[in-house]
Write a protein that holds these residues in place. Structure first.
Motif, PDB file in Angstrom:
ATOM      1  N   SER A 153      -6.436  18.886-102.425  1.00 33.98           N
ATOM      2  CA  SER A 153      -7.699  18.550-103.662  1.00 33.98           C
ATOM      3  C   SER A 153      -8.788  17.682-102.464  1.00 33.98           C
ATOM      4  N   GLN A 191     -14.151  13.104 -99.576  1.00 35.76           N
ATOM      5  CA  GLN A 191     -12.606  13.166 -99.201  1.00 35.76           C
ATOM      6  C   GLN A 191     -11.565  14.473 -99.376  1.00 35.76           C
ATOM      7  N   THR A 192     -10.165  14.610 -98.373  1.00 37.32           N
ATOM      8  CA  THR A 192      -9.537  15.847 -98.393  1.00 37.32           C
ATOM      9  C   THR A 192      -7.832  15.136 -98.676  1.00 37.32           C
ATOM     10  N   ARG A 193      -7.443  16.332 -99.064  1.00 37.33           N
ATOM     11  CA  ARG A 193      -6.351  16.347 -99.096  1.00 37.33           C
ATOM     12  C   ARG A 193      -5.269  17.325 -98.885  1.00 37.33           C
ATOM     13  N   TYR A 236      -1.610  20.717 -96.950  1.00 42.44           N
ATOM     14  CA  TYR A 236      -1.029  20.495 -96.607  1.00 42.44           C
ATOM     15  C   TYR A 236      -0.981  21.087 -94.744  1.00 42.44           C
ATOM     16  N   THR A 270       1.774  16.372 -95.038  1.00 45.43           N
ATOM     17  CA  THR A 270       0.025  16.193 -95.763  1.00 45.43           C
ATOM     18  C   THR A 270      -0.361  15.193 -95.525  1.00 45.43           C
ATOM     19  N   TRP A 271      -1.736  16.000 -95.006  1.00 44.91           N
ATOM     20  CA  TRP A 271      -2.891  14.904 -94.296  1.00 44.91           C
ATOM     21  C   TRP A 271      -3.838  13.955 -95.682  1.00 44.91           C
ATOM     22  N   SER A 272      -4.357  13.170 -95.295  1.00 47.17           N
ATOM     23  CA  SER A 272      -5.299  12.390 -96.050  1.00 47.17           C
ATOM     24  C   SER A 272      -6.808  12.430 -95.350  1.00 47.17           C
ATOM     25  N   THR A 273      -7.702  13.105 -95.551  1.00 39.56           N
ATOM     26  CA  THR A 273      -8.925  12.834 -94.514  1.00 39.56           C
ATOM     27  C   THR A 273     -10.401  12.921 -94.408  1.00 39.56           C
TER      28      THR A 273
END
Length: 246
Positions: A200, A209-211, A213, A230-233
């Motif tokens: 994403s 913003q990115t999501r 794996y 799963t990273w949200s950055t």
């Protein structure tokens, strides 16, 4: 015994010579007839129009021109590729940001693979001085599966509930501490690999913003070790088209 073989050979040779002479005499009589027959068949097979002249294209037969200015008849696959070079297309911005953040995640993964490279220069190339985040590895892990061969650990319910807590690690030093906590799990591994897959991308005016794996794995004498998450950055745009920073 040898003489008998020699006699047999001479007798056979004379018989073969007689047969060849008889064949030649018969062939001399038959040959003219065969030749004439073949020649007559060849002459009969030739038709008056056997060698026709090349077909001339009619004056009206012309190549049709490709439609100009009408993209409705163009191949959709070609148009999709063309749109990638159109800055007015929304997907173009998303792809550019996906590539930019993907490259930064790849650089981040290299630091986890090689913790000795976590110096200020490498860390500041991925995270800014205003970085703020939480610990990337749960403080407490609970065993959820163990069959004697494979053992699976996950964050405890209490640790998962603190996922949205306020950032506790700040600056490039805090960023390095977060990465080191992940790399510690592979301290005994001789080979470590890290991969990210972005799922994403949400563009913003000053941030994106990115999501993604996250998966890391390594091999030790006791077996294989793997991390999955799963990273949200959130990345901050930089001037002069420089890579975004965390």
């Amino acid at each position: 015994m040898v003489c008998m073989r020699g006699t047999s050979k001479r007798f056979s040779l004379r018989a073969d010579r007689d047969a060849v002479s008889a064949f030649r005499s018969q062939a001399a009589e038959v040959h003219p007839t065969v030749f004439v027959a073949v020649l007559s068949l060849a002459l009969l097979s030739v038709q008056p129009n056997a060698f026709a002249s090349p077909v001339q294209a009619a004056p009206s037969d012309k190549l049709s021109k490709a439609p100009a200015g009408d993209s409705s008849e163009a191949d959709p696959r070609l148009m999709n590729k063309v749109r990638k070079f159109d800055s007015h297309e929304d997907s173009w911005e998303g792809e550019v940001l996906n590539d930019a953040t993907g490259a930064q995640l790849k650089a981040l993964g290299k630091l986890i693979e090689h913790p000795a490279d976590m110096d200020d220069a490498h860390l500041s190339a991925v995270a800014s001085a205003s970085y703020a985040g939480v610990r990337l590895r749960p403080a407490e892990l609970a065993e959820v599966f163990n069959d004697g061969v494979t053992r699976v650990l996950r964050a405890t319910a209490q640790d998962a509930a603190l996922r949205d807590r306020a950032p506790e690690l700040t600056g490039t030093n805090g960023f390095g501490e977060a990465l080191k906590s992940l790399a510690e799990a592979f301290a005994d591994c001789h080979e470590v690999h890290v991969k990210f897959k972005i799922i994403s991308v949400v563009p913003g005016e000053t941030t994106v913003q990115t999501r993604a794996y996250y998966q890391a794995w390594g091999y030790s004498k006791s077996g294989a070790v793997q991390q999955s998450a799963t990273w949200s950055t959130r990345w901050v745009h930089q001037p002069d088209n420089k890579p975004p920073l965390l």
